[in-house]
Design an enzyme around this catalytic site. Structure first.
Site, PDB file in Angstrom:
ATOM      1  CG  HIS A 474     152.679  -8.365-116.527  1.00 45.33           C
ATOM      2  ND1 HIS A 474     152.634  -9.689-116.883  1.00 45.33           N
ATOM      3  CD2 HIS A 474     153.665  -7.805-117.278  1.00 45.33           C
ATOM      4  CE1 HIS A 474     153.559  -9.934-117.803  1.00 45.33           C
ATOM      5  NE2 HIS A 474     154.206  -8.804-118.054  1.00 45.33           N
ATOM      6  CB  ILE A 475     150.598  -2.412-113.017  1.00 49.60           C
ATOM      7  CG1 ILE A 475     152.097  -2.467-112.694  1.00 49.60           C
ATOM      8  CG2 ILE A 475     149.811  -1.698-111.932  1.00 49.60           C
ATOM      9  CD1 ILE A 475     152.787  -1.133-112.617  1.00 49.60           C
TER      10      ILE A 475
END
Ligand SMILES: Cc1cc2nc3c(=O)[nH]c(=O)nc-3n(C[C@H](O)[C@H](O)[C@H](O)COP(=O)(O)OP(=O)(O)OC[C@H]3O[C@@H](n4cnc5c(N)ncnc54)[C@H](O)[C@@H]3O)c2cc1C
Ligand code: SF4
Length: 538
Positions: A474-475
Site C-alpha cells: 500500500h503506497i
C-alpha cells in the site's frame, strides 16, 4: 513542436485510479487518451509465466520490462535506491490495468474517524472533507468494482446502500477462529472483497483456487482492465508501452504538453486540455520531480515542497502458529475475514490503530509453505506414506495472521530522484528515505500483543512473529491533499494548487494512511474528482 497525441483529457496510468476516472470521462463524451508505460498482457500468459517462475513473489507473473521497470519484492534495492534507515518494501507493477492485476481484492472503507485524526486525537492531519461526503462515492465505487460483502454487517463505516453482491463465504478456518474468539474483544467479520461471489458484469464467480496474488486465472477478481475496456468502448485511446517522461508548462503556468518515450525508443509529445496523473505513489512524484523547469524549479506542482514527502504504507506485523485441530488452510481467496473493531478509539492519541487480516494461505508468506513444510519434514528422515501423512497433518494446522498498521505522515519519509542512476527511459531512479515514528512502532507492538491473544484463544502453539516489519503493498502519501496550498499538493478535488489543469489521482493524495486497504478509497476519490475534471475541460 506538433503534438503527436491530443485529447480533452490526457491520463497518465491505466490503474484503478486512472482507468475508472477515464471510463467515466469518456462516457461523458470527452475525448480521452491514456499514456501507459506497460504493455497489454494476456491472462493465460501471466498464469503460465507465474507457474514457470522459479521465485514466486507477487510480481512473478509480470517480469520486468526494461522500458517499464518496476520494483521486485525479492530484489527491492535494485529499483528503489534505499537511503534508510528502514527499507521501503511495497511494490507495484507496470502493465495495462496496473497493480490491481495482482492485488488481493480487499475492499474496506475507511472509518469516519480516519478523516479527522487531528481534530479527534491531536495526531497527524485531517482530510479536507469528512466520511459523509465521501460515502456516496464509496457506494458508487463498490458498484463499479463489483464488491461482494455482507451489507448488514457493521464494519464501523456506515452505509447508505447495499453491496452489489452477496458476501464471499468465509472459510472453515475463519469459522474456527471466529468461534475461538467469541466473548473476547476481537470480533471476526467477513471482509468485503472485489471479487465475484456470483456471475456478475460478464465475469465468473470466484472458485476459490487461492491464486489471487499474483493473478486470478478467471478474472473473478476485479482488475482495472475492466475500466480500461469500458473507457475504450466509450472511445478512449490507450497508448501502451508509452512512458510519460516530463510535464511541460505553458506561459500561463498550466500543463501545455507531456513528453513521452515509447518502448521502441521513439519519442513525442501529448497534450490535453486537462492532464490527469495517476501513476501511483512512487511514479507520480517521480514524474513531477523530473519535470523541474523554469517556473517550477523544484518540480511541477511542488511550490509547497510537499511532492514526494509523507510516504506511507501499512507496515505489517506478520505472525504464524500451529493450531491444535486442523483448520484446513490453502482454500478460498487468500483472505476472507478480518478483525475490524480495533481500527478506532481513544488510544489513537498515543499509538497507531491496526486491522487484523486472517489469512487462508497457511505459512506460505512467512516460510514458503507447503514446499518448506515438505522439505523440513523430509529432513527429519520421514519418507513415503509417513512423510505424506506428516505433511498433511502439519499443513492442515497452519495459521497466519497479520496486522496492517496505520503509519504516521512524516515529511522526512520521502521519494526524491537519484542523482546518478537512470532507467532505460532516461528517468532518474527513485531514491527513498523511510522510517517509522514511535507512534507507528507502538501500534506494531500492540498488534503483536493482539496476535498473541488471538493465538492463545485458539490454543495455538509454536507462535512466531516476524522480526522484520513487512510492507503491505500500500503506497500512500507523496502528493498529499489538503486545504492549504502551502502544505498540500492538491485540493479536495485532487487538482494541483499550482497548475489548475493538472489533477493527481491515487493513494498518493491520502493525507493519512488509515488502516483500510487503500484501493476502494482510491476509486471513490477518482469518482469524486470526475465532475471537476470534466468541468475543467470545457
Ligand atoms: C501484493 C499486493 C496486494 C494488494 N492487495 C490490495 C488489497 O487487497 N486491497 C487494496 O485496497 N489494495 C491492495 N493493494 C494495493 C493496490 O494494488 C494499489 O493501491 C492500487 O492498485 C493502486 O492503483 P493506482 O491506479 O493508483 O496505481 P497502479 O495500479 O500502479 O497504476 C499506475 C499505472 O501507471 C503507469 N505508469 C507509471 N508511471 C508512468 C509513466 N511515467 N508514464 C505512463 N504510465 C505510467 C503504470 O504502468 C501503472 O499501470 C495491493 C498491492 C500489492 C502489491
Ligand atoms: S480464489 Fe481464485 S477464482 Fe477466486 S479471486 Fe482468487 S484467484 Fe480468482
Amino acid at each position: 513542436m506538433a503534438n503527436d497525441i491530443t485529447a480533452d483529457i490526457l491520463i497518465i496510468g491505466t490503474g484503478i485510479a486512472g482507468a475508472m476516472a477515464g471510463a467515466k470521462l469518456a462516457q461523458k463524451g470527452l475525448k480521452v487518451a491514456f499514456l501507459e508505460s506497460g504493455k497489454r498482457i494476456e491472462r493465460y500468459d501471466a498464469v503460465e509465466t507465474f507457474w514457470n517462475a522459479k521465485i514466486k513473489v507477487p510480481e512473478s507473473a509480470y517480469p520486468n520490462d526494461p522500458t517499464a521497470p518496476h520494483p521486485l519484492t525479492h530484489k527491492i534495492g535494485e529499483y528503489y535506491q534505499q537511503m534508510g534507515p528502514e527499507d521501503f518494501k511495497s511494490t507495484y507493477i507496470k502493465v495495462v490495468g496496473g497493480t490491481t492485476w495482482h492485488w488481493l481484492g480487499t475492499t474496506l472503507r475507511n472509518v469516519p474517524a480516519d478523516f479527522k485524526l487531528n481534530s479527534l486525537y491531536g495526531h497527524a492531519v485531517d482530510w479536507p472533507f469528512d466520511y459523509d461526503e465521501l460515502e456516496p462515492f464509496y457506494l458508487a465505487a463498490e458498484q463499479e468494482i463489483g464488491v461482494a460483502g455482507d451489507s448488514s454487517e457493521d464494519l464501523g463505516s456506515p452505509r447508505s446502500g447495499d453491496f452489489p453482491m452477496p458476501m464471499i463465504p468465509i472459510t472453515y478456518l475463519d469459522k474456527q477462529v471466529g468461534k475461538a474468539l467469541e466473548g473476547t474483544k476481537y470480533q471476526l467479520r467477513a471482509t468485503p472483497q472485489g471479487r465475484n461471489s456470483v456471475y456478475h458484469a460478464e465475469r465468473p464467480e470466484c472458485c476459490g483456487n487461492a491464486s489471487c496474488i499474483p493473478v486470478c486465472p478467471i478474472q473473478a477478481k476485479y482488475d482495472a482492465t475492466v475500466h480500461v475496456l469500458q473507457a475504450e468502448e466509450a472511445g478512449a485511446v490507450v497508448h501502451d508501452q508509452t512512458t510519460a517522461t516530463k510535464l511541460n508548462l505553458g506561459a500561463d503556468g498550466q500543463i501545455a504538453s507531456v513528453d513521452f518515450r515509447r518502448a521502441d525508443g521513439s519519442t513525442g509529445t501529448a497534450a490535453g486540455k486537462v492532464v490527469v496523473l495517476a501513476a501511483h505513489g512512487i511514479e507520480t512524484p517521480r514524474l513531477l520531480l523530473n519535470s523541474a523547469q523554469e517556473g517550477a524549479e523544484n518540480g511541477v506542482a511542488n511550490s509547497s515542497d510537499q511532492v514526494g514527502r509523507n510516504l506511507m504504507d501499512h507496515p505489517s506485523k506478520l505472525s504464524w502458529a500451529e493450531t491444535a485441530e486442523p483448520v484446513w488452510p490453502f482454500r478460498g481467496p487468500l483472505s476472507t475475514s478480518g478483525i475490524e473493531n480495533l481500527r478506532d478509539g481513544d488510544f489513537r492519541k498515543d499509538r497507531a490503530a491496526f486491522r487484523i487480516e486472517i489469512a487462508n494461505d497457511g505459512h506460505s508468506w512467512p516460510t514458503g509453505a507447503p514446499l518448506s513444510t515438505a522439505s523440513d519434514l523430509a529432513k527429519t528422515g520421514l519418507r513415503g506414506a509417513d512423510l505424506d501423512a506428516a505433511i498433511k497433518d502439519a499443513t492442515s494446522r497452519q495459521i497466519r495472521i497479520s496486522s496492517l498498521v496505520e503509519q504516521s505522515p512524516d515529511a522526512e519519509n520521502r521519494v526524491t530522484l537519484d542523482p546518478d542512476k537512470r532507467d532505460a527511459n532516461g528517468m532518474p531512479l527513485p531514491r527513498i528515505h523511510f522510517d517509522y515514528s514511535d507512534y507507528t512502532r507502538a501500534g506494531l507492538d500492540a498488534a503483536q500483543r493482539a496476535h498473541d491473544e488471538v493465538f492463545a484463544a485458539l490454543g495455538a502453539t509454536n507462535v512466531n512473529h516476524s522480526p522484520d516489519i513487512q510492507g503491505a503493498g500500500h503506497i500512500i502519501g507523496t502528493v498529499r491533499m489538503g486545504i492549504d496550498a502551502k502544505s498540500a499538493v492538491v485540493d479536495a478535488d485532487l487538482r494541483s494548487f499550482d497548475h489548475r489543469n493538472l489533477f493527481l489521482l491515487g493513494s498518493g493524495t491520502f493525507p493519512t494512511s488509515a488502516t483500510a486497504n487503500p484501493s476502494l478509497t482510491i476509486a471513490a476519490l477518482s469518482l469524486r474528482a470526475v465532475d471537476a475534471i470534466a468541468a475543467s475541460a470545457k
